[in-house]
Motif scaffolding. Structure first.
Motif, PDB file in Angstrom:
ATOM      1  N   ALA A   1       0.530 -10.251  -2.543  1.00 14.75           N
ATOM      2  CA  ALA A   1      -0.900 -10.004  -2.728  1.00 14.75           C
ATOM      3  C   ALA A   1      -1.278 -10.061  -4.201  1.00 14.75           C
ATOM      4  O   ALA A   1      -2.310 -10.619  -4.577  1.00 14.75           O
ATOM      5  CB  ALA A   1      -1.274  -8.650  -2.128  1.00 14.75           C
TER       6      ALA A   1
ATOM      7  N   GLN B   1     -12.502 -10.809  -2.947  1.00 16.92           N
ATOM      8  CA  GLN B   1     -11.868 -10.583  -1.642  1.00 16.92           C
ATOM      9  C   GLN B   1     -10.367 -10.372  -1.805  1.00 16.92           C
ATOM     10  O   GLN B   1      -9.783  -9.446  -1.210  1.00 16.92           O
ATOM     11  CB  GLN B   1     -12.141 -11.786  -0.739  1.00 16.92           C
ATOM     12  N   SER B   2      -9.720 -11.190  -2.625  1.00 13.29           N
ATOM     13  CA  SER B   2      -8.287 -11.040  -2.858  1.00 13.29           C
ATOM     14  C   SER B   2      -7.980  -9.717  -3.551  1.00 13.29           C
ATOM     15  O   SER B   2      -6.968  -9.071  -3.252  1.00 13.29           O
ATOM     16  CB  SER B   2      -7.773 -12.206  -3.717  1.00 13.29           C
TER      17      SER B   2
ATOM     18  N   HIS C   1      -9.648  -6.847  -3.328  1.00 16.91           N
ATOM     19  CA  HIS C   1      -9.741  -5.744  -2.371  1.00 16.91           C
ATOM     20  C   HIS C   1      -8.577  -5.775  -1.378  1.00 16.91           C
ATOM     21  O   HIS C   1      -8.064  -4.720  -0.977  1.00 16.91           O
ATOM     22  CB  HIS C   1     -11.072  -5.819  -1.624  1.00 16.91           C
ATOM     23  N   ARG C   2      -8.166  -6.945  -0.972  1.00 12.64           N
ATOM     24  CA  ARG C   2      -7.044  -7.034  -0.034  1.00 12.64           C
ATOM     25  C   ARG C   2      -5.745  -6.572  -0.688  1.00 12.64           C
ATOM     26  O   ARG C   2      -4.889  -5.981  -0.029  1.00 12.64           O
ATOM     27  CB  ARG C   2      -6.903  -8.468   0.474  1.00 12.64           C
ATOM     28  N   THR C   3      -5.608  -6.855  -1.981  1.00  9.29           N
ATOM     29  CA  THR C   3      -4.425  -6.364  -2.692  1.00  9.29           C
ATOM     30  C   THR C   3      -4.415  -4.845  -2.746  1.00  9.29           C
ATOM     31  O   THR C   3      -3.374  -4.204  -2.536  1.00  9.29           O
ATOM     32  CB  THR C   3      -4.391  -6.951  -4.106  1.00  9.29           C
TER      33      THR C   3
ATOM     34  N   GLU D   1      -5.864  -2.869  -0.625  1.00  8.82           N
ATOM     35  CA  GLU D   1      -5.591  -2.406   0.736  1.00  8.82           C
ATOM     36  C   GLU D   1      -4.102  -2.490   1.051  1.00  8.82           C
ATOM     37  O   GLU D   1      -3.524  -1.585   1.671  1.00  8.82           O
ATOM     38  CB  GLU D   1      -6.387  -3.241   1.738  1.00  8.82           C
ATOM     39  N   THR D   2      -3.471  -3.578   0.625  1.00  8.38           N
ATOM     40  CA  THR D   2      -2.034  -3.738   0.868  1.00  8.38           C
ATOM     41  C   THR D   2      -1.236  -2.629   0.197  1.00  8.38           C
ATOM     42  O   THR D   2      -0.300  -2.076   0.783  1.00  8.38           O
ATOM     43  CB  THR D   2      -1.574  -5.110   0.359  1.00  8.38           C
TER      44      THR D   2
ATOM     45  N   SER E   1       2.667  -9.972   6.508  1.00  2.00           N
ATOM     46  CA  SER E   1       1.246  -9.978   6.842  1.00  2.00           C
ATOM     47  C   SER E   1       0.565 -11.243   6.369  1.00  2.00           C
ATOM     48  O   SER E   1      -0.459 -11.646   6.896  1.00  2.00           O
ATOM     49  CB  SER E   1       0.548  -8.767   6.212  1.00  2.00           C
ATOM     50  N   LEU E   2       1.124 -11.883   5.324  1.00  2.00           N
ATOM     51  CA  LEU E   2       0.583 -13.149   4.838  1.00  2.00           C
ATOM     52  C   LEU E   2       1.343 -14.293   5.476  1.00  2.00           C
ATOM     53  O   LEU E   2       2.564 -14.307   5.504  1.00  2.00           O
ATOM     54  CB  LEU E   2       0.726 -13.259   3.310  1.00  2.00           C
TER      55      LEU E   2
END
Length: 457
Positions: A273, A339-340, A342-344, A346-347, A438-439
């Protein structure tokens, strides 16, 4: 241009060595990875698999077979070759264009020749190559996570299969004891020494034991087939043998006082991420660089005529940003970057929670298994010994002795289940410490750069 051309070449192993390095230190057992790129590679893998299947399959051997023979994993390895080929293609110099024209005007013949090169792509190529290199790193990380996930799933499937075999054996012993009690009750009822209620109770015990055995056998088949799928076995290979019992419980559980920090430092999904955010940030810079100039061509011209001197020169063509100033492309890149980001985050948050949950389950499973082994099973054994003495002294009857035997066998079965749960919890903890897949490799390009042929995308 020559330097860029020299950098665009395929590596000997397609990045497979990096995957081996990333997984070797995390699997926890000496294993060997193999990428079947040629038919002869499949033959060598088959020989090694058959060698491992020639003896009862241990947990580590099962992991080795899965890492060598699982075709889904081999397909994931192929993603390395696909991605590297795309990256090398993106790093190749664009082919020049050549144009030729022949025009006549009366007796005059005019020949036009042109050579064109896409300068926009040449200018953006170093940026594109850096972005694509990040994408290859992400694919390597994703494949490494799939390797580790398969290893953890194989360990869990092996534990469930071995435990299922043990449960079937003890369920058969329970049914045999219940069958003996039911038969004795039937005979005693025939001579009038047993009433119908007592006989029905013993028959009920027997019916329940038969049902439990059928369920245990069904679970045994399902567990074995699940392991077979992960191992990638078929035909005669499915007759592999397993050990008769699970490994013993470790003397002490693993002590991980700073488990969250450890997980964040070595989890591959967190690293992937983070790499995705960096790649997207670079892509944002590339998009801003090429927002105005998306088409830029340089051409050399040489026109000749049979009635005049030869014309020589050059021409340049570019796109005028009259209607599209590239703001939409920049806005999209900025949105993808956020977006990336926030996803990082979250991860990382999920990683902390998952590893805490996995470590708590691991410690609880160890405590339960130890309690079953050191307290419940010895206590049931002492009760059985005392009841046997009382039976020999004619203080209790045979039905009480049979009921006690069923209880003792059930306690052993409970200890098997607790030991199984511990080894599964340890596999879950190992996976929580390295991350989860997950990726997917298919999603990685969308997080990095756009198509190699369109640097302004």
């Amino acid at each position: 241009m020559l330097v860029l051309t020299g950098c665009a070449s395929l590596s000997p192993d397609g990045g497979f060595g990096e995957v081996e390095k990333a997984t070797a230190e995390r699997i926890g057992a000496p294993v060997q990875l193999a990428w079947a790129r040629q038919p002869e590679d499949l033959d060598r893998i088959a020989q090694r698999v058959n060698q491992l299947l020639g003896k009862p399959l241990s947990m580590n051997d099962a992991v080795q077979v899965a890492l060598l023979n699982n075709r889904g994993l081999q397909a994931a390895y192929a993603e390395l070759g696909i991605t590297e080929a795309e990256i090398v293609q993106a790093g190749r110099l664009p082919n020049p264009g050549f144009s030729f024209g022949r025009m006549t005007k009366g007796d005059e013949i005019e020949l036009e020749r042109g050579l064109h090169v896409n300068l926009a792509r040449l200018i953006a190529m170093p940026l594109v190559q850096r972005v694509e290199a990040r994408r290859l790193d992400q694919v390597r990380t994703t494949v490494a996570m799939q390797v580790l996930s398969l290893a953890a799933d194989t360990r869990k499937a092996w534990v469930q299969a071995v435990a299922a075999d043990e449960s079937v054996r003890y369920s058969r012993q329970v049914m045999q004891a219940a069958e003996a009690g039911a038969e004795l009750a039937r005979r005693m009822a025939q001579v009038g020494n047993f009433n119908k209620l007592q006989q029905a109770r013993e028959q009920g015990f027997y019916a329940d034991a038969a049902l439990n055995l059928a369920r245990a056998e069904q679970q045994q088949r399902a567990a074995r087939e699940r392991l077979t799928r992960l191992l990638g076995l078929w035909g005669a290979q499915t007759a592999f043998q397993l050990p008769e019992r699970l490994p013993d419980l470790p003397t002490q559980p693993r002590d991980l006082p700073d488990v969250e920090r450890t997980a964040l430092a070595q989890r591959l999904d967190v690293a992937a991420a983070r790499s995705g955010v960096e790649a997207t940030a670079r892509n944002l810079g590339l998009t801003r660089t090429t927002r105005f100039v998306n088409v830029l061509e340089l051409g050399l011209v040489r026109n000749s005529s049979n009635e005049g001197p030869t014309q020589k020169g050059w021409e340049i063509g570019f796109e005028l940003p009259l209607f599209d100033w590239g703001s939409a492309r920049v806005a999209r890149a900025e949105a993808v970057y956020m977006q990336s980001l926030h996803r990082t985050a979250e991860t990382a948050i999920n990683a902390r929670s998952e590893v805490r949950e996995a470590y708590g389950a691991y410690r609880s499973a160890w405590d339960i298994a130890k309690h079953q082994r050191d307290e419940i099973v010895p206590l049931k054994a002492r009760i059985s010994e005392e009841n046997l003495l009382r039976y020999n002294g004619m203080l209790i009857g045979v039905f009480e002795l049979l009921a006690d035997a069923r209880s003792q066998i059930a306690s052993v079965n409970g200890a098997i289940d607790a030991l199984r749960d511990f080894w599964i919890a340890q596999a879950d903890l190992d996976m929580a410490l390295v991350g989860k897949p997950s990726l997917t490799a298919a999603a990685v390009p969308a997080m990095a750069a756009g198509p190699a042929g369109d640097p302004g995308h």
